[in-house]
Design an enzyme around this catalytic site. Sequence first.
Site, PDB file in Angstrom:
ATOM      1  N   ASP A 125      81.946 -14.720 -35.365  1.00  0.00           N
ATOM      2  CA  ASP A 125      81.237 -15.314 -36.519  1.00  0.00           C
ATOM      3  C   ASP A 125      79.892 -16.047 -35.550  1.00  0.00           C
ATOM      4  O   ASP A 125      80.583 -15.666 -34.749  1.00  0.00           O
ATOM      5  CB  ASP A 125      81.958 -16.601 -36.857  1.00  0.00           C
ATOM      6  CG  ASP A 125      83.303 -15.983 -37.902  1.00  0.00           C
ATOM      7  OD1 ASP A 125      82.900 -15.513 -38.204  1.00  0.00           O
ATOM      8  OD2 ASP A 125      84.094 -16.765 -37.420  1.00  0.00           O
TER       9      ASP A 125
HETATM   10  N1  URA Z   1      88.156 -13.597 -36.280  1.00  0.00           N
HETATM   11  C1  URA Z   1      87.669 -15.229 -36.534  1.00  0.00           C
HETATM   12  O1  URA Z   1      88.185 -16.318 -37.610  1.00  0.00           O
HETATM   13  N2  URA Z   1      86.101 -15.241 -36.260  1.00  0.00           N
HETATM   14  C2  URA Z   1      85.803 -14.597 -35.651  1.00  0.00           C
HETATM   15  O2  URA Z   1      84.586 -14.546 -35.374  1.00  0.00           O
HETATM   16  C3  URA Z   1      86.307 -13.184 -34.844  1.00  0.00           C
HETATM   17  C4  URA Z   1      87.274 -13.213 -35.836  1.00  0.00           C
END
Ligand code: URA
Length: 248
Positions: free
Chosen positions: A104
């Site tokens: 993310d």
């Molecule tokens: N899980 C998440 O919620 N976000 C990420 O960036 C990676 C794994």
Amino acid sequence: MRLDKYISVSAALTRSESQRTIRAGRVAVNNTLIRDPAMHIRGDECVTLDGNVLSYSEFIYIMLNKPAGYISATEDARPGERVVTELLPPELLRRKPFPVGRLDRDTTGLIIMTNDGASAHRALSPNSHVAKTYRFTCSPPLSKESKAMLERGVDIGEVDSLGRSLLTAPAIVTINSLGSEGEITITEGKFHQIKRMFTAVGSKITSLSRVSFAGIALDESLPAGEWRYLTPEEIEKFTSAGRSKAGM
Ligand code: URA
């Protein structure tokens, strides 16, 4: 393969830069100066540029310490978005690396970048069960029961082809004495998976950083936004990830 291709790949030059370099007499093959860019190379010769031995590799493998604020893509999805490829120099971008999987925008840490599509595909395949470890902080803190639920598997709204609820696969979770921070290792890669897992047990992720992927640990000496090449051992772990069912 032509000598100019060999030089352009192994020295990260454009084809025309490579041709100029060869014509300038800076390249030797088995100790003989060669000025012909079209010379045929088998691949087992000793090729030098300015006296330095080059090694030819079809693929590049990079470890990037992703800072917050960048999206895991090769081109900006929307004007003004910052993408992880901006953190690599132009000579590497010519080799067309892409991020293996997505973090993310606000998640930091380890991203592998490569142009080896087959290995990336294997490492990301749900059947490969490649382990990914994240360091987290959360609020409210995790209770022992919530930790046990995350480890067993929780309902994050995923369903199978018949519409039946699916639980997340077993995870490994360690927490500090307060339950406010720790590490979680998962073998799946669903969209926002960890954030949704914490929501499912009544907590919320407040920071998330990936510290390991397929047994490759983020180099702690790599500042946020910096990259380095994977070592041969790390490349071996990455390229064998899907083959060996890396698991946990
Ligand atoms: N899980 C998440 O919620 N976000 C990420 O960036 C990676 C794994």
